[in-house]
Write a protein that holds these residues in place. Sequence first.
Motif, short mmCIF file in Angstrom:
data_model
loop_
_atom_site.label_atom_id
_atom_site.label_comp_id
_atom_site.label_asym_id
_atom_site.label_seq_id
_atom_site.Cartn_x
_atom_site.Cartn_y
_atom_site.Cartn_z
N ARG A 1 -6.82 28.58 -6.15
CA ARG A 1 -6.43 28.81 -7.56
C ARG A 1 -5.31 27.86 -7.97
NH1 ARG A 1 -6.79 34.67 -5.99
NH2 ARG A 1 -8.87 35.37 -6.67
N GLN A 2 -4.41 27.58 -7.03
CA GLN A 2 -3.36 26.61 -7.32
C GLN A 2 -3.96 25.23 -7.55
OE1 GLN A 2 0.91 24.98 -5.58
NE2 GLN A 2 -0.47 26.03 -4.18
N PHE A 3 -4.93 24.85 -6.72
CA PHE A 3 -5.61 23.57 -6.91
C PHE A 3 -6.22 23.49 -8.31
CE2 PHE A 3 -6.61 22.98 -2.09
CZ PHE A 3 -5.30 22.61 -1.88
N TYR A 4 -6.84 24.59 -8.71
CA TYR A 4 -7.47 24.62 -10.03
C TYR A 4 -6.43 24.44 -11.14
CZ TYR A 4 -10.41 26.12 -13.92
OH TYR A 4 -11.11 26.16 -15.11
N PRO B 1 4.32 27.20 -5.05
CA PRO B 1 3.76 26.49 -6.20
C PRO B 1 3.98 24.98 -6.09
CG PRO B 1 5.07 28.38 -6.91
CD PRO B 1 5.34 28.20 -5.44
N MET B 2 2.99 24.23 -6.53
CA MET B 2 3.13 22.77 -6.64
C MET B 2 3.75 22.47 -8.00
SD MET B 2 2.90 19.54 -6.17
CE MET B 2 2.14 19.22 -4.58
N THR B 3 4.84 21.72 -8.01
CA THR B 3 5.56 21.45 -9.25
C THR B 3 4.92 20.35 -10.09
OG1 THR B 3 7.03 19.93 -8.08
CG2 THR B 3 7.75 22.23 -8.28
N LEU B 4 4.07 19.53 -9.46
CA LEU B 4 3.38 18.47 -10.20
C LEU B 4 2.01 18.97 -10.64
CD1 LEU B 4 4.28 15.49 -7.84
CD2 LEU B 4 5.46 16.22 -9.92
N LEU C 1 0.84 -1.19 0.00
CA LEU C 1 0.00 0.00 0.00
C LEU C 1 0.88 1.25 0.00
CD1 LEU C 1 -3.12 0.52 0.13
CD2 LEU C 1 -2.75 1.17 2.52
N LYS C 2 1.95 1.23 0.77
CA LYS C 2 2.86 2.38 0.85
C LYS C 2 3.42 2.76 -0.52
CE LYS C 2 4.89 2.29 5.49
NZ LYS C 2 6.17 2.20 6.22
N GLU C 3 3.61 1.76 -1.37
CA GLU C 3 4.24 2.01 -2.67
C GLU C 3 3.42 2.94 -3.56
OE1 GLU C 3 4.88 -1.90 -4.15
OE2 GLU C 3 6.85 -2.12 -3.19
N HIS C 4 2.15 3.13 -3.21
CA HIS C 4 1.29 4.02 -3.99
C HIS C 4 1.35 5.47 -3.51
CE1 HIS C 4 -0.89 0.97 -6.38
NE2 HIS C 4 -0.68 0.18 -5.33
N ILE C 5 2.10 5.73 -2.43
CA ILE C 5 2.09 7.05 -1.80
C ILE C 5 3.50 7.63 -1.75
CG2 ILE C 5 1.41 8.39 0.23
CD1 ILE C 5 -0.38 6.06 1.05
N VAL C 6 3.61 8.90 -2.10
CA VAL C 6 4.86 9.64 -1.94
C VAL C 6 4.62 10.74 -0.91
CG1 VAL C 6 6.55 11.15 -3.04
CG2 VAL C 6 5.60 9.20 -4.31
N PHE C 7 5.33 10.68 0.21
CA PHE C 7 5.22 11.71 1.24
C PHE C 7 6.31 12.76 1.01
CE2 PHE C 7 3.25 8.07 3.41
CZ PHE C 7 2.07 8.66 3.84
N ASP C 8 5.92 14.04 1.07
CA ASP C 8 6.90 15.09 0.78
C ASP C 8 6.49 16.38 1.49
OD1 ASP C 8 9.11 16.28 -0.28
OD2 ASP C 8 8.31 16.51 -2.30
N TYR C 9 7.48 17.18 1.84
CA TYR C 9 7.23 18.49 2.43
C TYR C 9 6.71 19.44 1.35
CZ TYR C 9 8.02 23.01 4.65
OH TYR C 9 7.85 24.27 5.17
N HIS C 10 5.66 20.17 1.69
CA HIS C 10 5.17 21.20 0.77
C HIS C 10 4.40 22.26 1.56
CE1 HIS C 10 3.83 23.18 -2.85
NE2 HIS C 10 2.59 23.12 -2.42
N ASN C 11 4.77 23.51 1.32
CA ASN C 11 4.07 24.65 1.88
C ASN C 11 3.04 25.10 0.86
OD1 ASN C 11 3.33 27.28 2.72
ND2 ASN C 11 5.30 27.58 3.74
N LEU C 12 1.79 25.14 1.24
CA LEU C 12 0.72 25.46 0.30
C LEU C 12 0.83 26.87 -0.27
CD1 LEU C 12 -2.38 23.78 1.99
CD2 LEU C 12 -1.25 23.10 -0.13
N MET C 13 1.63 27.72 0.34
CA MET C 13 1.84 29.05 -0.19
C MET C 13 2.83 29.05 -1.35
SD MET C 13 -0.32 30.69 1.46
CE MET C 13 0.04 32.33 0.82
#
Length: 276
Positions: A233-236, A205-208, A191-203
């Motif tokens: 807006r970033q989510f969009y 930009p998301m690179t993916l 199950l873990k293999e389907h998840i990537v945990f990473d640090y991200h500040n929502l303020m």
Amino acid sequence: MIVVYIMNGELFDDQLFSLYSTLIDKTSGIHFSSANRVVFESKIRDLLRQRKMGPMEYYRYLQKDPEEVKVFLDALTTNLTSFFRNQSNWDSLQYEIIPELVKHAGKDRLIRIWSAGCSTGEEPYSLAMTFDAGLPADISYKIIACDLSLKSLQTASEGFYSDEKVSKVPEEYLKRYFNREEGGYRVKKELKEHIVFDYHNLMNPMTLGNFDLIVCRNVLIYFDKESFLKVIRQFYNVSAPHAFLILGHSETLFNLNTGFFLKKGKYGCYYTKEKD
């Protein structure tokens, strides 16, 4: 979910408290006023003691070191979460959203999910179990799980939870996706293999991008309106044309021009990028 507690104390006059408040707001989007001060001083005392600095000296240090800002924000946040929290969200996902995502699955047969504000991992693991059990064999999924708290991400990556923590996990999921260990249960590697945990500040930009589903529950209630809209807006921008967005029950896009449309399903409400 992130909860921030702030308290007026001997170390801070109003001016210095305002400086710290502004710093937190700018770096994380989390907004609060002097009216909701609770334990700020007790939290920061430990950091000041460890760094051997006074409050103004530490504030100047934060201006120069982005990595220390991560440590500072981590110390101020308390993450509250649980497996399968708010059952209506999971019913909507299982019976309404997943069937729609299956219809839109592309040639790569991969569904992309972003768990924004994943805390200690209960939400992304709940997502993984729901998708793993609900998808046809020819469709896979990938979850990007991000948070502001490095300590929480460490717990999430380890995937070990006490008996009390897994009490809301359905028995069939507990047997299928966890291994029993002394003192609790550990999420299976499969199950873990389907998840990537990473640090991200929502303020930031998301690179993916091209996410089919974004889940961000009980995080944005602590943001001011400007920061709230910036995140939405970033989510969009990083979501696929047919994407779904799930927010917390206390969070709403009502009367906001975001490009997302409210969907009132049989089990609860969520948002879509395509209008019915």
